[in-house]
Design a protein around this motif. Structure first.
Motif, short mmCIF file in Angstrom:
data_model
loop_
_atom_site.label_atom_id
_atom_site.label_comp_id
_atom_site.label_asym_id
_atom_site.label_seq_id
_atom_site.Cartn_x
_atom_site.Cartn_y
_atom_site.Cartn_z
N ASN A 219 -9.69 -9.54 -14.93
CA ASN A 219 -10.83 -10.45 -14.81
C ASN A 219 -12.05 -9.78 -14.17
N GLY A 220 -11.94 -8.48 -13.92
CA GLY A 220 -13.06 -7.76 -13.34
C GLY A 220 -13.12 -7.81 -11.83
N LYS A 221 -12.11 -8.37 -11.19
CA LYS A 221 -12.09 -8.40 -9.72
C LYS A 221 -11.53 -7.08 -9.18
N GLY A 222 -12.07 -6.68 -8.05
CA GLY A 222 -11.56 -5.46 -7.43
C GLY A 222 -10.17 -5.66 -6.85
N ILE A 223 -9.28 -4.69 -7.08
CA ILE A 223 -7.95 -4.75 -6.49
C ILE A 223 -8.05 -4.54 -4.98
N ILE A 224 -7.36 -5.39 -4.22
CA ILE A 224 -7.31 -5.24 -2.76
C ILE A 224 -6.02 -4.52 -2.42
N ASN A 225 -6.13 -3.28 -1.98
CA ASN A 225 -4.98 -2.45 -1.64
C ASN A 225 -4.62 -2.69 -0.17
N ILE A 226 -3.41 -3.22 0.06
CA ILE A 226 -2.98 -3.57 1.41
C ILE A 226 -1.87 -2.62 1.85
N LEU A 227 -2.15 -1.82 2.87
CA LEU A 227 -1.14 -0.93 3.45
C LEU A 227 -0.41 -1.67 4.56
N ASP A 228 0.88 -1.91 4.36
CA ASP A 228 1.66 -2.57 5.41
C ASP A 228 1.81 -1.60 6.59
N ALA A 229 1.27 -1.97 7.73
CA ALA A 229 1.24 -1.07 8.89
C ALA A 229 1.99 -1.64 10.09
N GLN A 230 2.85 -2.63 9.88
CA GLN A 230 3.58 -3.21 11.00
C GLN A 230 4.52 -2.18 11.63
N LYS A 231 5.28 -1.47 10.81
CA LYS A 231 6.15 -0.42 11.31
C LYS A 231 5.36 0.84 11.61
N LEU A 232 4.37 1.10 10.78
CA LEU A 232 3.56 2.31 10.93
C LEU A 232 2.79 2.32 12.24
N SER A 233 2.44 1.13 12.75
CA SER A 233 1.69 1.06 14.01
C SER A 233 2.47 1.64 15.17
N LEU A 234 3.80 1.76 15.03
CA LEU A 234 4.61 2.38 16.07
C LEU A 234 4.50 3.89 16.05
N SER A 235 3.89 4.44 15.01
CA SER A 235 3.64 5.88 14.88
C SER A 235 2.14 6.10 14.72
#
Length: 536
Positions: A219-235
């Protein structure tokens, strides 16, 4: 909310504050204490960019940003603001947005992988918190690998290369400089910690192609790329270094586009203070240069943190669009942060900015954006426009379904372990081992034959003639000690006297010389010890 071909950030009784698309790549800041509404602002901006046809990347530190993938639902507060500012007439409607979930650990999104060669020694040294001397050794390791076509893909490649360089330091030091074994050992120990933080999952292939972040849906909308950082925030070291790597890759690989009607890509840096903690001045200058120049490549950067004071001044000066949520002045340090935040805005004669910052409610903010001429507008106190997607986290079943439906899943889901430095060095060791096995039998046979000759009966003396001739000095028996001296001592008998070499002895000497370049010398010595024991 995207309205009137602009991004509506917030409203008050007299003003609607819009972010102009053509100035959205002049970067921005979203600041405020925990629980004051930064996530709502982030979601509202991400939705607006997507509606505008601009792909977005952001990190989900708590899991609640995943609600972008689900149709929003009405709450009393949202209903009040929609009616108060007549947002429905401006195009507000509850809807879901196209999202792509990513996860460095591959648990709550498509796996994100990067090769160590792409990461490079500079960013890797930041993850490992290496000293200058240790970083120098790491640079040598990567240079040797590059010059010898030994790609460093994962951590086992890097460990193999470090050991290879140390074991062959005499060969490399003349070209690359001193290689301290102590520094190398420190790096190896640091890699163990990196493995414990998930480095074996992160440094692998297939490596992420950032072009897969810059996509539109049907539909021409930009893809929103979501990086899950819940575990990553511990590093935090891995998190911050990954974001810095992305920033560097975008800067190096995206073409110059100049001024555009809207950005090509928008990048949100959540927990921005993690990016700059313990950053060296040299590295900070490089990041400042990238932030200043990357807008000409159509990339907008938005930093999210509790206070503007978390951002270095040189970078803060590049952030033209600002949203400041409440800050609480409970301590002298907090009071200083409030003062810094107030001074970053163009004053509004109708109120004292520093006083208002401490009085803002949840979902309210002070906002200043760039006008048509690129000049910051007078700061306004507004209610942030509510998001049209779901407020909160989606459940695991919905997340799994969206991941399975992703067109990128076949490309990234399965890990690949290609032939790289570890395998290539292992092959070299096996080749050397095969050469050793070919040399040793010849060496053993030559030595045994030389020993057998040395124990043969001495030849009969020449018959006496009438006129005595000068008698030649007697030749000593060529015993085992002489064989050891000849074979292992470079052609000299153990007693130091020269002896005439037979063809067999010459062959033995030649065979041992061949073995000297491999571990065959040790094997040869073992054979000699065994033979000596048998003769005793």
């Amino acid at each position: 909310m995207y309205a009137e071909d602009k991004i509506l950030i917030g409203c008050n009784e007299s003003e609607n504050v819009f972010l102009l698309p053509k100035l959205a790549n002049r970067h921005g800041l979203i600041a405020g204490a925990t629980g004051t509404g930064k996530t709502i602002t982030l979601k509202t901006l991400a939705e607006s960019f997507s509606d505008m046809g601009v792909p977005v990347f952001l990190a989900d530190m708590k899991g609640d940003i995943s609600g972008l993938a689900k149709i929003g639902s009405e709450t009393e507060k949202i209903k009040t603001n929609v009616e108060k500012y007549d947002l429905a007439a401006k195009g507000f409607k509850y809807q879901a947005y196209p999202v792509e979930f990513w996860d460095l650990f591959g648990e709550k999104g498509l796996p994100v992988r990067v090769t160590l060669s792409e990461m490079g020694p500079t960013l890797l040294a930041k993850i490992l918190n290496l000293s200058e001397a240790q970083t120098g050794v790491l640079n040598i390791v990567f240079r040797v690998a590059d010059n010898n076509s030994l790609p460093i893909i994962d951590l086992k490649d890097l460990k193999a290369m470090i050991n290879h360089v140390v074991e062959n330091k005499a060969q490399y030091e003349s070209e690359y400089g001193a290689i301290a074994e102590k520094s190398a050992n420190t790096i190896l120990r640091s890699l163990i910690t990196l493995e414990d933080q998930g480095g074996n999952d992160f440094f692998f292939e297939p490596a992420l192609d950032l072009n897969d972040f810059i996509r539109l849906d049907e539909n021409g909308k930009g893809i929103i790329n979501i990086l899950d950082a819940q575990k990553l925030s511990l590093s935090p070291e891995i998190y911050s270094t990954f974001l810095l790597w992305m920033l560097s890759e975008l800067f190096e690989n995206m073409p110059e586009v100049g001024d555009m009607d809207k950005p090509k890509f928008v990048f949100f840096f959540d927990e921005a203070h993690l990016l700059f903690d313990d950053m060296s001045p040299e590295f900070g200058k490089k990041i400042e240069q990238i932030v200043r120049l990357i807008r000409s490549k159509g990339v907008g950067l938005y930093f999210i943190s509790q206070s503007p004071a978390d951002i270095p001044d040189d970078i803060l000066a590049q952030l033209g669009n600002r949203v400041q949520h409440a800050l609480h002045a409970y301590t002298p340090k907090d009071q200083k942060a409030v003062k810094v935040a107030a001074e970053t805005f163009r004053p509004n004669p109708n109120f004292n900015t520093a006083d208002v910052i401490s009085e803002l409610g949840i979902g309210q903010a002070l906002v200043s954006v760039l006008d048509e001429k690129g000049v910051p507008t007078v700061v306004e106190q507004v209610d942030i426009v509510p998001p049209q997607s779901y407020i909160g986290a989606i459940d695991d079943a919905m997340r799994a379904e969206l991941i399975n439906l992703s067109e990128l899943k076949p490309k990234y889901y399965e890990a690949v372990d290609p032939q790289s430095a570890y395998e290539l060095l292992l092959n070299k060791i096996e080749e050397d081992s095969n050469l050793e096995s070919e040399v040793v039998p010849e060496t053993k046979e030559a030595i045994e034959q030389a020993i057998e000759e040395s124990h043969e009966a001495p030849a009969e003396p020449a018959p006496q003639v009438e006129e005595p001739a000068q008698e030649a000095p007697a030749q000593p028996a060529f015993g085992l000690g002489d064989i050891l001296g000849t074979v292992l001592g470079g052609g000299q008998p153990a007693n130091g006297k020269k002896a005439k070499k037979s063809e067999t002895q010459k062959m033995a000497e030649k065979a041992v010389a061949q073995a000297a370049n491999t571990a065959a010398r040790e094997v040869t010595k073992g054979i000699m010890r065994g033979i000596f024991g048998q003769m005793k």
